[in-house]
Scaffold this active site. Structure first.
Site, mmCIF file in Angstrom:
data_model
loop_
_atom_site.group_PDB
_atom_site.id
_atom_site.type_symbol
_atom_site.label_atom_id
_atom_site.label_comp_id
_atom_site.label_asym_id
_atom_site.label_seq_id
_atom_site.Cartn_x
_atom_site.Cartn_y
_atom_site.Cartn_z
ATOM 1 C CD GLU A 101 -2.775 -1.034 -0.058
ATOM 2 O OE1 GLU A 101 -3.035 -0.136 -0.445
ATOM 3 O OE2 GLU A 101 -3.254 -2.491 -0.572
ATOM 4 C CG ASP B 10 2.421 -6.982 -6.132
ATOM 5 O OD1 ASP B 10 2.036 -6.731 -5.157
ATOM 6 O OD2 ASP B 10 2.026 -7.723 -6.795
HETATM 7 ZN ZN LIG Z 1 -2.364 -2.474 -4.653
#
Ligand SMILES: [Zn+2]
Length: 421
Positions: free
Chosen positions: A280, A365
């Site tokens: 996030e 990611d």
């Molecule tokens: Zn995301």
């Protein structure tokens, strides 16, 4: 353009959109059924066959409900437009109120109420039929209706003044009303970014500061490493409504806060929570949030300019089954017709939006892999997919249209190769 040509164009797009959506749904069902018998090799050690099949059945049940809603919504759309529903509503309200702002606001409110009533049985079934059946529902009908009443009240309290301002600009601000309306709209969106986490969300859920000291230290270390300041870490009682878990990040500037669903914290190990948060934070650090806001603002400017043109064209009304009212303003009707027609003309372009959102997910990611741990993120993703019964074998085309996130298998593959590289 004449009204006949516009009707034909609208019908052509409607038929194409419905055909593509049904085709995608049937592809999705076929694809999931074809892979239902075995867990994909990549996940064989991590996910049981029972969980895999539950995800398959849950996803298919949702797709089927979506197909029923497609038919109903298309019927309602035709009823509103070509079968004269909006025309009747407008004439009836005009008889009651006479021309003026009251007529316009009443027309918009009546349209919103009817649309809400059409959706209501589906929302109810989705919660107490579908989610219940798969063990995700934690709501009582009383809470469902309490939420609904609050939602309608909040919608009226926020929506009515906003609509009044927009209608006033449409009426009095001249040919460039759409530009002023756009400025109001952008200001409103920014205000919501601050009000949502601080005022609106707490009306529906309880937010408590994160108390787990070791987890807090771990998260604060991560935020320090990546250079991120936040106003607070909160736990939300998501378990009040659903067993699905999530984490999000809201607000901007000084109002930034990180919110974990209690359902997420109860399932993930501390290092997995850290990896999810690192993902996030990746969105934030790589300016995805700012980029998305800029794109939304640019698109709404383009759409409002288009509406500024359409609202003066008689064919825009008559082509959608409405005769512009003589002696009364048609601005509210223009807003309604625009909101009905826009999705019909834009759906076929949705893979473009998904594409950029997927790119952002991969970047976030990679950020998490760099600043936290790729393997912790992988095990967190596996647990989240399992808990949310998200299918691991979506149809690639269906996914390109509907999913903001890349399929789990692709994300995990990238994370694992990044780690070994
Ligand atoms: Zn995301």
């Amino acid at each position: 353009m004449n009204s006949y040509a516009f009707s034909l164009l609208f019908i052509a797009f409607l038929v194409a959109t419905l055909a593509v959506r049904f085709w995608l749904s049937s592809r999705q069902i076929r694809h999931i059924l074809a892979h239902r018998h075995a867990v994909p090799a990549q996940f064989a050690e991590k996910i049981s066959l029972t969980a895999h099949q539950k995800a398959a059945d849950y996803t298919i049940a949702k797709v089927k409900l979506g197909m029923v809603m497609l038919v109903v919504n298309a019927a309602v759309l035709i009823g509103f437009t070509f079968l004269g529903g909006l025309q009747w509503l407008s004439t009836t309200i005009l008889d009651l109120t006479g021309p003026g702002m009251t007529y316009q606001i009443a027309l918009l409110a009546a349209f919103a109420v009817i649309s809400g009533l059409v959706d209501l049985p589906f929302n109810y079934y989705s919660q107490f039929g579908l989610e219940q059946k798969f063990g995700f529902n934690k709501m009582t009908p009383a809470l469902f209706f309490r939420d609904m009443v609050k939602g309608v009240g909040l919608g009226a309290a926020i929506g009515l003044p906003l609509v009044w301002v927009i209608l006033t600009l449409m009426d009095k601000a001249g040919d460039l009303w759409w530009l002023y309306a756009w400025l109001v709209w952008c200001g409103f969106q920014l205000l919501m970014l601050v009000l949502y986490p601080t005022v609106i969300a707490p009306m529906f859920n309880k937010f408590t500061p994160l108390e787990d000291e070791s987890l807090k230290t771990r998260i604060e270390n991560l935020m320090h490493r990546v250079g991120f300041a936040s106003k607070g870490l909160f736990v939300m009682d998501g378990s009040k409504r659903s067993a699905h878990g999530n984490a999000y990040f809201s607000g901007f500037g000084a109002a930034k806060r990180i919110v974990f669903f209690d359902t997420l914290l109860s399932r993930l190990a501390p290092q997995e929570v850290e990896a999810v948060l690192a993902h996030e934070l990746g969105h934030f650090k790589m300016k995805h949030i700012v980029k998305r806001i800029v794109v939304i603002f640019a698109l709404s400017l383009a759409f409002l300019a288009l509406l500024g043109y359409l609202k003066t064209q008689v064919w825009f009304y008559t082509g959608l089954g409405v005769d512009p009212q003589m002696g009364a303003s048609n601005d509210a009707m223009a807003l309604i017709l625009f909101s009905l027609a826009l999705p019909v003309f834009t759906f076929l372009f949705s893979p473009i939006a998904s594409l950029s959102s997927r790119k952002h997910e991969f970047e976030a990611d990679a950020f998490a892999a760099k600043h936290s741990s790729a393997s912790d993120l992988v095990s967190a993703l596996v647990k989240l997919y399992e808990d949310n019964a998200s299918t691991l074998t979506p149809d690639p085309l269906h996914s390109a249209f509907y999913d903001s996130h890349p399929p789990a298998s692709l994300r995990i593959e990238r994370l694992l190769t990044a780690r070994s590289a």
